[in-house]
Write an enzyme that holds these catalytic residues in place. Structure first.
Site, PDB file in Angstrom:
ATOM      1  N   GLY A 125       0.859  -1.205  -0.148  1.00 30.41           N
ATOM      2  CA  GLY A 125      -0.059   0.169  -0.090  1.00 30.41           C
ATOM      3  C   GLY A 125       0.823   1.158   0.048  1.00 30.41           C
ATOM      4  O   GLY A 125       1.900   1.229  -0.358  1.00 30.41           O
ATOM      5  N   ASN A 126       0.266   2.465   0.410  1.00 33.80           N
ATOM      6  CA  ASN A 126       0.962   3.578   0.231  1.00 33.80           C
ATOM      7  C   ASN A 126       0.394   4.453   1.448  1.00 33.80           C
ATOM      8  O   ASN A 126      -0.659   4.186   2.163  1.00 33.80           O
ATOM      9  CB  ASN A 126       0.812   4.302  -0.886  1.00 33.80           C
ATOM     10  N   ARG A 127       1.105   5.757   1.675  1.00 35.97           N
ATOM     11  CA  ARG A 127       0.805   6.461   2.889  1.00 35.97           C
ATOM     12  C   ARG A 127      -0.541   7.622   2.668  1.00 35.97           C
ATOM     13  O   ARG A 127      -0.580   8.265   3.516  1.00 35.97           O
ATOM     14  CB  ARG A 127       1.925   7.335   3.135  1.00 35.97           C
TER      15      ARG A 127
END
Ligand code: C5P
Length: 231
Positions: free
Chosen positions: A29-31
């Site tokens: 995933g990402n932030r």
């Protein structure tokens, strides 16, 4: 009415970041927190639009702050975001693709939790995800305004503004919001600093610059968008 320049229009906003499962308990995933996308949805609603928000892994606290008139659909993966965005596209006058979409996903999703396999390390095979924004640009009806986002850190041979202008031409959307993410700004934070660009044919022009809270930035982006819609 001047206070509600988007009255009678429907706006679709994607927010958050997609997650790609590796197994039943893990993901890539990402932030992205979804705060910028949620702020845009709120600003569009305040400007009189009917707003649908496709929220990819956006925290409940962020969703709770939205005006009650915003319709929210929750998704997790890029495939789910794509299906939701494609389904909503025909009913939308404006599409704002704020979500951070995973460019790749694991080639296979393990049915059971992956086990540690000793000291040899682990190699993951990834396959490319479709570019949802580019797909929406291909299937849109005339008159639909599509807004892309670019989170850039710059590269050794190009500044972020140059990268953003090139991306706007490559993606073929109408507007692009450039986010400078080089100094840890933007992702997960409360404030943001953006430049809004518009494309007309092969020409890219700067429409607005905005820094401040995500609500302030959103208001400016919506105003810029309205000025392009009214052209
Ligand atoms: O090419 P890049 O990922 O920087 O483009 C960012 C823009 O494209 C954002 O608007 C994002 O929502 C969209 N995007 C997409 N599908 C992808 C990757 C990005 O729609 N697979």
């Amino acid at each position: 009415e001047s206070g509600t320049p988007l009255a009678g229009r429907s706006v679709l906003v994607t927010a958050g970041g997609t997650r790609e499962p590796l197994d039943p308990v893990r993901f890539l995933g990402n932030r992205s927190s979804g705060k910028q996308g949620a702020a845009l949805a709120a600003a569009a609603a305040r400007s009189g639009a009917r707003v649908r928000l496709i929220a990819a892994n956006v925290a409940a606290e962020v969703i709770a702050e939205l005006p009650g008139t915003v319709t929210v659909e929750h998704v997790e993966t890029t495939a789910e975001l794509q299906a939701a965005a494609e389904a909503a596209q025909p009913d939308s006058d404006v599409v704002i693709m704020c979500a951070a979409v995973s460019d790749y996903r694991p080639a296979e999703v393990a049915a059971h939790k992956m086990k540690k396999e000793g000291d040899a390390g682990l190699r993951l095979e990834l396959v490319q995800n479709p570019d949802i924004l580019a797909g929406l640009v291909r299937t849109r009806a005339p008159g639909q305004l599509i807004v892309g986002f670019a989170a850039e850190t710059g590269s050794p041979d190009a500044g972020i503004e140059q990268l953003a202008r090139a991306k706007l031409l490559r993606k073929g959307c109408d507007l692009l919001v450039l986010n400078d993410v080089s100094a840890g700004q933007a992702f997960g934070t409360e404030s943001n600093s953006v430049i809004l660009y518009a494309r007309s044919g092969d020409t890219v022009t700067e429409v607005a610059r905005a820094s401040g809270t995500k609500a302030e930035v959103s208001q400016k982006v919506i105003s810029g968008l309205v000025s392009v819609l009214d052209r």
